[in-house]
Write a protein that holds these residues in place. Structure first.
Motif, PDB file in Angstrom:
ATOM      1  N   SER A 231     114.560 -18.004 -15.187  1.00  0.00           N
ATOM      2  CA  SER A 231     113.162 -18.277 -14.890  1.00  0.00           C
ATOM      3  C   SER A 231     112.657 -17.068 -14.129  1.00  0.00           C
ATOM      4  CB  SER A 231     113.109 -19.522 -14.009  1.00  0.00           C
ATOM      5  OG  SER A 231     111.819 -20.019 -13.959  1.00  0.00           O
ATOM      6  N   VAL A 232     111.359 -16.835 -14.171  1.00  0.00           N
ATOM      7  CA  VAL A 232     110.898 -15.570 -13.601  1.00  0.00           C
ATOM      8  C   VAL A 232     111.130 -15.462 -12.097  1.00  0.00           C
ATOM      9  CG1 VAL A 232     108.486 -16.188 -13.150  1.00  0.00           C
ATOM     10  CG2 VAL A 232     109.057 -13.867 -13.792  1.00  0.00           C
ATOM     11  N   GLU A 233     111.122 -16.577 -11.373  1.00  0.00           N
ATOM     12  CA  GLU A 233     111.387 -16.420  -9.940  1.00  0.00           C
ATOM     13  C   GLU A 233     112.856 -16.064  -9.703  1.00  0.00           C
ATOM     14  OE1 GLU A 233     111.165 -19.396 -11.224  1.00  0.00           O
ATOM     15  OE2 GLU A 233     112.335 -20.901 -10.150  1.00  0.00           O
ATOM     16  N   LYS A 236     112.885 -12.284  -9.963  1.00  0.00           N
ATOM     17  CA  LYS A 236     112.451 -11.654  -8.723  1.00  0.00           C
ATOM     18  C   LYS A 236     113.589 -11.680  -7.704  1.00  0.00           C
ATOM     19  CE  LYS A 236     109.178 -12.018  -4.914  1.00  0.00           C
ATOM     20  NZ  LYS A 236     110.240 -11.840  -3.919  1.00  0.00           N
ATOM     21  N   GLU A 262     104.302  -8.385 -23.614  1.00  0.00           N
ATOM     22  CA  GLU A 262     103.443  -8.048 -22.469  1.00  0.00           C
ATOM     23  C   GLU A 262     103.637  -9.024 -21.322  1.00  0.00           C
ATOM     24  OE1 GLU A 262     102.555  -9.460 -25.179  1.00  0.00           O
ATOM     25  OE2 GLU A 262     100.818 -10.791 -24.972  1.00  0.00           O
ATOM     26  N   MET A 263     103.990 -10.267 -21.678  1.00  0.00           N
ATOM     27  CA  MET A 263     104.289 -11.285 -20.689  1.00  0.00           C
ATOM     28  C   MET A 263     105.488 -10.892 -19.864  1.00  0.00           C
ATOM     29  SD  MET A 263     103.227 -14.239 -20.252  1.00  0.00           S
ATOM     30  CE  MET A 263     104.893 -14.676 -19.837  1.00  0.00           C
ATOM     31  N   ILE A 266     104.551  -8.016 -17.484  1.00  0.00           N
ATOM     32  CA  ILE A 266     103.807  -8.365 -16.270  1.00  0.00           C
ATOM     33  C   ILE A 266     104.671  -9.174 -15.323  1.00  0.00           C
ATOM     34  CG2 ILE A 266     102.687 -10.509 -17.081  1.00  0.00           C
ATOM     35  CD1 ILE A 266     100.992  -7.731 -15.069  1.00  0.00           C
ATOM     36  N   GLY A 267     105.532  -9.990 -15.886  1.00  0.00           N
ATOM     37  CA  GLY A 267     106.462 -10.751 -15.044  1.00  0.00           C
ATOM     38  C   GLY A 267     107.367  -9.827 -14.272  1.00  0.00           C
ATOM     39  N   TYR A 270     105.479  -8.205 -11.352  1.00  0.00           N
ATOM     40  CA  TYR A 270     105.349  -9.079 -10.187  1.00  0.00           C
ATOM     41  C   TYR A 270     106.671  -9.290  -9.480  1.00  0.00           C
ATOM     42  CZ  TYR A 270     100.501 -10.170 -11.146  1.00  0.00           C
ATOM     43  OH  TYR A 270      99.154 -10.082 -11.323  1.00  0.00           O
ATOM     44  N   ALA A 271     107.753  -9.186 -10.228  1.00  0.00           N
ATOM     45  CA  ALA A 271     109.052  -9.356  -9.587  1.00  0.00           C
ATOM     46  C   ALA A 271     109.465  -8.113  -8.820  1.00  0.00           C
ATOM     47  CB  ALA A 271     110.099  -9.689 -10.640  1.00  0.00           C
ATOM     48  N   TYR A 310      97.620  -4.262 -21.905  1.00  0.00           N
ATOM     49  CA  TYR A 310      97.720  -5.457 -21.094  1.00  0.00           C
ATOM     50  C   TYR A 310      97.857  -5.121 -19.620  1.00  0.00           C
ATOM     51  CZ  TYR A 310      98.827 -10.052 -19.556  1.00  0.00           C
ATOM     52  OH  TYR A 310      98.799 -11.235 -18.883  1.00  0.00           O
ATOM     53  N   GLU A 313      94.508  -4.097 -18.360  1.00  0.00           N
ATOM     54  CA  GLU A 313      93.643  -5.257 -18.116  1.00  0.00           C
ATOM     55  C   GLU A 313      94.005  -5.972 -16.827  1.00  0.00           C
ATOM     56  OE1 GLU A 313      93.445  -6.219 -22.781  1.00  0.00           O
ATOM     57  OE2 GLU A 313      94.029  -7.885 -21.457  1.00  0.00           O
ATOM     58  N   GLU A 314      95.294  -6.030 -16.569  1.00  0.00           N
ATOM     59  CA  GLU A 314      95.738  -6.722 -15.356  1.00  0.00           C
ATOM     60  C   GLU A 314      95.523  -5.865 -14.117  1.00  0.00           C
ATOM     61  OE1 GLU A 314      97.692  -9.958 -15.103  1.00  0.00           O
ATOM     62  OE2 GLU A 314      96.387 -10.097 -16.842  1.00  0.00           O
TER      63      GLU A 314
ATOM     64  N   GLY B  27     106.274 -19.340 -15.331  1.00  0.00           N
ATOM     65  CA  GLY B  27     107.459 -18.558 -15.122  1.00  0.00           C
ATOM     66  C   GLY B  27     108.409 -19.501 -14.497  1.00  0.00           C
ATOM     67  N   TYR B 227     104.441 -19.963 -10.401  1.00  0.00           N
ATOM     68  CA  TYR B 227     104.690 -18.530 -10.602  1.00  0.00           C
ATOM     69  C   TYR B 227     104.310 -18.198 -12.035  1.00  0.00           C
ATOM     70  CZ  TYR B 227     107.231 -14.112  -9.647  1.00  0.00           C
ATOM     71  OH  TYR B 227     107.585 -12.812  -9.413  1.00  0.00           O
ATOM     72  N   THR B 229     102.698 -16.048 -15.138  1.00  0.00           N
ATOM     73  CA  THR B 229     102.788 -14.601 -15.315  1.00  0.00           C
ATOM     74  C   THR B 229     101.742 -14.013 -16.236  1.00  0.00           C
ATOM     75  OG1 THR B 229     104.521 -15.163 -16.874  1.00  0.00           O
ATOM     76  CG2 THR B 229     105.199 -14.290 -14.768  1.00  0.00           C
ATOM     77  N   THR B 232      94.574 -13.076 -15.958  1.00  0.00           N
ATOM     78  CA  THR B 232      94.085 -12.460 -14.734  1.00  0.00           C
ATOM     79  C   THR B 232      93.235 -13.401 -13.932  1.00  0.00           C
ATOM     80  OG1 THR B 232      92.518 -11.469 -16.246  1.00  0.00           O
ATOM     81  CG2 THR B 232      93.986  -9.987 -15.069  1.00  0.00           C
ATOM     82  N   ARG B 364     118.301 -25.152 -14.562  1.00  0.00           N
ATOM     83  CA  ARG B 364     117.514 -25.005 -13.348  1.00  0.00           C
ATOM     84  C   ARG B 364     118.237 -25.666 -12.196  1.00  0.00           C
ATOM     85  NH1 ARG B 364     116.329 -21.295 -13.283  1.00  0.00           N
ATOM     86  NH2 ARG B 364     114.787 -21.398 -11.652  1.00  0.00           N
TER      87      ARG B 364
END
Lengths: 432, 826
Positions: A231-233, A236, A262-263, A266-267, A270-271, A310, A313-314, B27, B227, B229, B232, B364
């Protein structure tokens, strides 16, 4: 029992012949051979690379060193120039790029807009790794350990070596992370997206097993995901963990090119990533079964503009260094990738071609590499002398630098960084 | 046509939307929830949510509350009982009148209208986007509307018809005022009885602070940091919780089949409106609960189908039923890592529930906990154990009926045939509220019965002689701590008292009535107090010196008689440049050979960053260490006097790790060596992808995927292995065998080296749990190896477990890799 003397003689003879061949082939012997290369890596591209690796200069005009014959990808793109395209210009330009856009850590600037991609000990030979490291040092750039661990012999080059942390974490320990100015998280590889690495049993020699902590002659599989990152967290957390081990390193996240690339980008931003490295489907691998190679993932020339737009844009484009890889064969390919929106590129196969790879495609077998690159066999590895190999790779990049100079001159730009995102300077050559 | 079909059919009248393209992706997140038989205030979540902020990115936060106090909302108990609460978020207050006219007053009688008060300035608490104005309407459906709708639907039941009316009314309201590509003006937060949802663009603790929920009471609370992702522009409508009708759902994870689930719902005339993954899960829950009226067990099965070995282990009748459920719903069940916490309102039965459901691949993290006394019961669920303890600590500081530790903690094994991998806390509000804990199958979970043993007897047996002088015959934990107060700040006895309290914590499993959070809290809190009374580093001159985050600049090399640093972790940042973990590394590089670190509150990476060859360094950990403890360890020793969380020992190369408790997910992932001892259980995927020579003993068991793809050498030649004992400790402190030493379906899968030794006296381990490996008998060398490590295990954990050679030979089995063609030839 074959005597040691005989083995040494044979190695010496083969080495001599390989080197002689690399000199002779571009100069007439190998021209227009239908046995050499394929539509992506044409015989012209291979021979051009041999020539540049031997001389540091652009090959003679009758060799096409700019494009292949794949009828797709970068081979369909060209630079838009009024009038005649001048080559071999004398003007020199700035080819450097910065690998850090976020303020928190020191910038790393490399002298050319490329660095070497990860090739693990086991998928390739130690001598080849050393040759790459030698070239990286001379050019003020980097090479990468790949996922098989950090051989002790590379420690001398550590300022120019990226340590890769892949899903099997072979050979990775805090020490090897602490050596590196850049740590690369390999989440995926374009040549085998959705799969981990398969280093087949033949290539798991005693040396390879030792550095990875496994047993010889047993295949090694790295899993397809990081089991600690679902998971993205978690991603990070993963980056934060490496930052606890090495507080100063820049972090690069290497991913393949799924539909929502692109997802992923960006993930990663942020991480906390500094470099986002997208690896398209044309890349090579020395550690994957046949079925996986070349058949999946989005071509990188699509992925680059998607991610670039992307991130713009962000509002975070300048904080991230976008690196593209996967079948980038020449300075022209690099420049096109930059024009599409990347900051730079990672190079794999071309460095192998520089030291003699003829694209025979036998990389995953233990003793299939006749020039000592994609092998862990001790004798075969000796065909490459690290200093000789380092010079070959350095020369190839010198040839590419001339290509960058030519392109920038003709486009009227002052540096490679100015080329970034200049899709308007590209033209698509359709038709057949 | 039955009721469910009538409802589904009727929805064809709703404004149709296209099958959605997701505009935002989940996320992952941080989630925490609790259910209590006594009402608790929102502020007790603030610390837990704060400590889990690193699981979100501030782009969405939300909370749900169930079991409300009418006085908090300016209303009466009877209105709360009779009325649905329409809670609407307004981003644009100019449309309030027209919305009320069309969607509220036209169909409902409004008994009470209440604008939820907020703090004055949203930016003062760090918010960037102004949160929506929230107005509540306590409504009943006008009888004429009800009559008409019942006729249209052709349904008799008032409640069913009203629920559906409201559901459709909400859909129309959202369509009009929250069209995803238009201007977002308003949307419905929640619309059932006795349940409220709040959400905004920010973190979950912002929700509590902004809407002043800190002083509000409820029986069930759920908090969520999002979270996301992609995208905007962030809208509160994308945050969790999401509602169906009578539930609020939060989600940690990522669906890979959002479109498949959307199509499945579209076939039942259900269309998501907020275009993120989680919403479809909430809509599905409602479909199964309300439209199909599944009992809870079947509802859970539909969302998280039982598969593989677990399915085969079910009794035949269940297999039949589950097979039918799966045939109907498998293709709609969410795929990918996920963990749901759901708050559910069941007003006609006067009950509310908190459920935790985990995906069947156990991807998870989730922890469940329970604390019960004669006065109250409270159940908690969270992404991290430290969030649970933070909530309990906050409660205990204000109300001494609570304790800062739960009585018992556990992980769920998704898809389990024994407990279903899902647990719920059910609060019965009719009369004096009571809380019951149940698994998927309705089996009740309670803490073990109290036994009558004397603390003194237990301690005298367990503690070394020199510590007996601190004990008194009729001691309780309270009286013991009270007497020890004399030693606070007394340098003559401080180290000995630390030894005493540590020994108690390390022997906890052997004490009578150890499933007792209050007693545990007393010991841990007092130990912290003792630590805090050490001479400060500024003063120096003692074998141990104290330092905390406030005075971190005073860190220096140890002076001659100083042997250890007493590090108060409480205020340290969770991660980043100034983290507790980095501080320990700095101390190590300054020459400290021992750090006693206490009052960890979820900070991560403890023991990481020490670098190569850190032999000679020892770290002790007390409190609630966060994830990645001991990762990358290469030489040092780490003693954890409590349970640890996820990613412990990742990539560990050498050294020793001892854990007096449980560990979480992916324990020792990619480990290469070291000696590791775990008193309790591991969660999913311990030792996965490990190589070389890690040597592990787990006294409990694990969820599944033990040592998958292990690539170690031969254990009889210094290679790696794991010993699994499959035991726990009953409430008398006696060893008790678990039902099976290994409950999962994937034991040692795909391993190419190493071995697992399992204590299996009743031959529970079966062939169908083995993939590419085989069961063999032990040889003498194996016995010698196991005996050596069991000896150390006995020393550390002070209990003797079948460590004699004959017993090992008789009761242990060995799982070792087969020589597979796929691994050795090409």
């Amino acid at each position: 029992m074959i005597s040691q003397e005989l083995i040494e003689l044979t190695v010496h003879k083969h080495t001599k012949n390989i080197r002689r061949g690399l000199e002779m082939l571009p100069n007439g012997l190998g021209r227009k051979s239908t046995a050499l290369g394929d539509p992506r890596w044409t015989s012209d591209l291979i021979l051009s690379t041999y020539y540049m690796a031997g001389t540091g200069k652009l090959p003679p005009p009758d060799l096409n060193y700019k494009t292949g014959a794949s009828k797709g990808g970068f081979d369909r793109l060209d630079f838009k120039v009024d009038g005649v395209f001048k080559e071999n210009v004398d003007e020199q330009y700035d080819h450097s790029i910065v690998l850090n856009g976020r303020g928190e850590r020191e910038d790393i600037t490399i002298g050319i807009p490329t660095y070497g991609g990860g090739m693990s000990l086991g998928s390739v030979s130690l001598n080849f790794m050393l040759a790459r490291a030698e070239a990286a040092k001379r050019l003020n750039s980097f090479t990468c350990t790949g996922e098989g661990g950090y051989p002790d012999a590379l420690v001398d080059y550590k300022d120019h070596v990226i340590t890769q942390l892949a899903t099997g974490m072979f050979g990775v320990r805090e020490e090897t992370i602490q050596y590196a100015p850049i740590v690369e998280f390999k989440y995926a590889q374009g040549a085998k997206p959705g799969l981990g690495g398969h280093l087949l049993a033949d290539k798991v020699t005693a040396d390879v097993a030792r550095i990875r902590g496994s047993s010889p002659n047993t295949s090694l599989y790295s899993p397809f995901p990081f089991h600690s990152v679902y998971s993205v967290e978690d991603h990070k957390k993963h980056l934060d963990w490496v930052r606890t081990i090495n507080r100063d390193a820049l972090l690069s996240v290497k991913v393949s090119t799924p539909r929502d690339v692109e997802m992923v980008a960006i993930g990663s931003y942020y991480a906390g990533a500094n470099i986002i490295h997208i690896d398209g489907g044309y890349g090579g691998t020395g550690a994957a079964p046949q079925i996986a190679k070349k058949n999946i993932a989005m071509p990188v020339e699509y992925a680059i503009p998607i991610v670039n737009s992307y991130l713009e844009e962000e509002g975070v484009r300048d904080e991230v260094t976008l690196i593209a890889s996967g079948g980038i064969r020449s300075g022209y390919d690099v420049a096109k990738a930059i024009a599409l929106g990347a900051d730079g590129a990672v190079i794999g196969t071309a460095e192998a071609v520089a030291v003699g790879c003829s694209h025979c495609g036998n990389c995953e077998s233990g003793r299939g590499c006749q020039v000592g690159i994609a092998t862990s066999d001790r004798q075969l590895s000796e065909f490459i002398d690290p200093q000789w190999g380092g010079t070959r790779i350095e020369n190839m990049y010198k040839g590419w630098k001339q290509q960058y100079n030519d392109i920038l001159y003709n486009l009227g730009l002052d540096s490679i960084r100015e080329l970034r995102g200049r899709k308007d300077l590209l033209v698509y050559r359709g038709g057949n | 046509m039955d009721t469910s079909n009538k409802i589904i059919e009727h929805r064809k009248n709703l404004p149709r939307t296209e099958l959605p393209n997701k505009v935002a992706d989940e996320g992952g997140c941080g989630v925490v929830g609790c259910a209590s038989s006594v009402p608790i205030k929102g502020k007790h979540f603030l610390t837990a949510l704060d400590q889990m902020k690193n699981r979100g990115n501030g782009k969405g936060g939300g909370a749900a509350l169930l079991g409300l106090d009418p006085a908090d909302w300016g209303t009466t108990a009877s209105i709360l009982k009779d009325c649905y609460i329409y809670q609407i978020a307004y981003m644009d207050t100019s449309i309030i009148e027209e919305l009320e006219a069309e969607f509220i007053n036209s169909s409902f009688d409004v008994a009470h209208r209440y604008e939820v008060p907020t703090i004055e300035d949203y930016t003062s608490i760090g918010l960037e986007v102004e949160p929506p104005t929230v107005i509540q309407y306590y409504v009943t459906l006008q009888s004429s509307q009800l009559k008409t709708f019942k006729e249209e639907l052709d349904i008799e039941d008032d409640r069913k018809a009203t629920d559906e009316f409201i559901y459709q009314n909400t859909f129309r309201l959202n369509t009009k005022y929250y069209a995803s590509h238009g201007v977002k003006q308003a949307f419905v937060l929640s619309h059932t009885k006795n349940l409220l949802v709040f959400k905004l663009v920010g973190y979950a603790d912002h929700v509590l602070r902004y809407y002043k929920l800190d002083e509000i009471s409820a029986h069930v609370w759920i908090g969520h940091h999002r979270y996301p992702t992609k995208g905007t522009v962030w809208h509160p409508g994308g945050a969790h919780p999401f509602i169906g009708m009578n539930e609020a759902l939060v989600h940690n994870g990522d669906f890979s089949n959002y479109h498949a689930v959307s199509e499945y719902l579209a076939q039942r005339n259900i269309y998501p409106q907020f275009l993120t993954d989680t919403e479809v899960a909430a809509l599905q829950f409602d479909l199964y609960a309300r439209v199909y009226e599944y009992p809870t067990e079947y509802l859970i099965e539909a969302i998280a189908p039982t598969t593989e070995r677990d399915f085969a282990m079910l009794p035949p009748m269940k297999r039949e039923v589950y097979r039918q459920i799966q045939l109907s719903h498998l293709h709609g069940s969410p795929d990918g890592p996920w963990f749901f916490i759901i708050g559910r309102s069941m007003p006609e039965q006067e009950r509310i529930q908190l459920l935790g459901i985990t995906d069947t691949s156990m991807l998870r993290p989730q922890v469940f906990a329970l604390y019960e006394t004669d006065d109250l019961s409270i159940g908690l669920i969270g992404s991290e154990r430290q969030a649970i303890d933070a909530t309990l600590r906050s409660l205990s500081e204000e109300d001494d009926r609570f304790a800062a530790k739960a009585d018992t903690y556990w992980n769920a094994r998704g898809g389990s045939h024994t407990d279903g991998g899902a647990f719920l806390f059910d609060v019965d509000l009719s009369g004096e509220p009571t809380l019951v804990t149940m698994d998927k199958f309705g089996n009740e979970i309670t803490k073990p019965a109290v036994v009558d043993n004397m603390l003194y007897d237990d301690l005298v047996e367990l503690l070394p002689d020199n510590l007996h002088k601190y004990l008194a015959r009729h001691d309780t934990y309270e009286s013991l701590m009270e007497r020890l107060v004399n030693h606070v700040g007394n340098t003559e006895t401080l180290p000995e008292v630390v030894g005493l309290l540590t020994a108690i914590l390390d022997s906890w499993h052997l004490l009578s009535n150890h499933y007792n959070g209050r007693n545990r809290m007393l010991v841990e809190n007092f130990l912290s107090r003792i630590f805090r009374s050490y001479p400060t580093i500024n003063k120096g001159g003692f074998e141990g010196v104290y330092i905390n985050n406030e005075h971190r600049d005073q860190l220096r090399a140890p002076e001659e008689e100083e042997q250890y640093l007493v590090m108060d972790v409480a205020e340290f940042p969770v991660e980043g440049a100034n983290s507790a973990a980095n501080f320990i590394v700095d101390a190590y590089h300054l020459g400290w050979k021992r750090v006693l670190s206490f009052d960890w509150r979820g900070q991560r990476f403890a023991g990481s960053g020490l670098g190569p060859s850190s032999d000679g360094f020892r770290l002790d950990v007390y409190g609630n260490p966060g994830d990645y403890l001991g990762s990358g360890l290469d030489g040092a020793i780490v003693y954890v006097h409590t349970s640890a969380q996820d990613q412990v020992g990742q990539m560990m190369k050498s050294g020793k790790l001892v854990i007096y408790g449980d560990v979480g997910q992916t324990f020792l992932y990619g480990a290469k060596g070291g000696e590791i001892y775990v008193l309790g259980n591991a969660a999913g995927r311990p030792l996965i992808n490990a190589v070389g020579k890690p040597k592990l003993i787990i006294n409990g068991t694990c969820l599944d995927y033990l040592a998958e793809s292990f690539m170690a050498g031969n254990p009889l030649n210094d290679g790696g292995f794991a010993i699994l004992n499959g035991i726990e400790f009953d409430n008398q402190g006696n060893v008790s065998e678990l039902d099976t030493p290994y409950p999962g379906g994937n034991l040692f899968s795909l391993a190419s080296g190493g071995a697992i030794y399992i204590y299996d006296p009743h031959t529970k381990v079966e062939d169908n749990q083995l993939h590419g490996v085989k069961l063999v008998n032990l040889m003498q060398q194996d016995v010698d190896l196991v005996e050596t490590y069991l000896k150390e295990n006995t020393k550390l954990f002070a209990f003797n477990h079948y460590g004699e050679k004959e017993q090992i030979m008789q009761y242990y089995v060995k799982v070792e890799p087969r020589k597979l063609k796929a691994l050795t030839s090409h």
